[in-house]
Design a protein around this motif. Structure first.
Motif, short mmCIF file in Angstrom:
data_model
loop_
_atom_site.label_atom_id
_atom_site.label_comp_id
_atom_site.label_asym_id
_atom_site.label_seq_id
_atom_site.Cartn_x
_atom_site.Cartn_y
_atom_site.Cartn_z
N LEU A 114 0.99 -1.06 0.11
CA LEU A 114 0.17 0.05 0.39
C LEU A 114 0.81 1.14 0.02
CD1 LEU A 114 -2.75 0.98 0.11
CD2 LEU A 114 -2.89 1.17 2.45
N LEU A 115 0.57 1.95 -1.35
CA LEU A 115 1.83 2.95 -1.39
C LEU A 115 3.20 2.37 -0.82
CD1 LEU A 115 0.10 6.13 0.78
CD2 LEU A 115 -0.19 5.32 -2.21
N TRP A 116 4.15 2.74 -0.01
CA TRP A 116 4.97 2.28 -0.25
C TRP A 116 5.07 1.75 1.26
CZ3 TRP A 116 3.94 7.27 1.73
CH2 TRP A 116 3.60 7.50 2.35
N LEU A 117 4.53 1.37 2.05
CA LEU A 117 4.76 0.30 2.55
C LEU A 117 4.09 -0.91 2.57
CD1 LEU A 117 2.11 2.67 5.26
CD2 LEU A 117 4.38 1.69 4.91
N ASP A 118 5.22 -2.29 2.63
CA ASP A 118 4.67 -4.02 2.33
C ASP A 118 3.70 -4.86 3.70
OD1 ASP A 118 6.54 -3.79 0.52
OD2 ASP A 118 7.87 -4.08 0.91
#
Length: 236
Positions: free
Chosen positions: A106-110
């Motif tokens: 999600l966006l830059w989050l794993d």
């Protein structure tokens, strides 16, 4: 007359010699009998000792056989117990083949990594056994997982009545997860499905419609993440 006189004098010596000879023979006879008796006694003792040794040897062999038989029975019993447990638990992950894998971000989050397993390494809708394995890369509270699942069901067009029914299963099935935790959903058949947390049984599903509904979040053609679905089912 002299001759007769000398002959008379020699008779006592002859008698004495004959008497001594008889005594010697008697003595040798007694000694021989004692020696023979001793030999017979020794032979009997040796035979008795050999019989005891043979019995002891047979007893030892019997004991070894009993121990071996008991060990074999225990081994068979243990193996039988293990086999029964495996039969009751259904097909394990070791018997399944990976179909595909995908990462959820999600966006830059794993968020998590997911893997799908089937009996032959190929995906076919609602063909079981099937396993979905999810490893989380972040800490997530159980209530957040429940809410996210319900949102996906709403996206798929599930009725509110069905969502309310499945939600009861979710509340029991979703734990608070920590980074690195693995949540595995194993479906042997619609009536036999369970959640495992880090390979430890966590919750046994009690609704036969729940397994398909849960897997549809990732595998339905209407999923909100079609790219993730294609990677899981092995479609490039």
């Amino acid at each position: 007359m002299k001759t007769l006189h000398n002959g008379d004098k020699s008779q006592p010596h002859i008698k004495q010699f004959q008497s001594s000879h008889w005594f010697v023979e008697l003595l040798f006879g007694v000694v021989g009998a004692l020696v023979l008796t001793l030999i017979v006694a020794v032979s009997i003792n040796d035979a008795s000792a050999n019989d005891k040794n043979d019995k002891n040897d047979k007893s030892d062999i019997s004991d070894i056989s009993d121990i071996s038989g008991t060990s074999d029975k225990n081994d068979k019993s243990d193996k039988s117990g293990i086999s029964d447990k495996n039969d009751k638990s259904g097909i394990s992950d070791a018997a399944l083949i990976q179909v595909g894998k995908a990462d959820m971000s999600l966006l830059w989050l794993d968020i998590y990594s997911a893997k799908l397993f089937s009996i032959d390494g190929k995906y076919q809708a609602n063909r079981f056994p099937m396993t979905l394995d999810i490893q989380y890369h972040r800490d997530i509270d159980a209530i957040d997982l429940v809410d996210a699942t319900i949102e996906q069901w709403q996206h798929l067009g599930f009725t509110e009545a069905n969502i309310a029914l499945y939600r009861q299963q979710l509340v029991n099935a979703w734990p608070d997860v920590k980074e690195g935790d693995r949540l595995t959903f194993r479906v042997n058949n619609p009536e036999d499905a369970a959640f495992l947390l880090n390979d430890t049984p966590y919750y046994q599903v009690s609704n036969a419609q729940f397994p398909e509904a849960f897997l549809d979040i990732w595998l339905s053609e209407k999923t909100s993440r079609p790219e993730l679905r294609n990677q899981l089912i092995g479609v490039n």
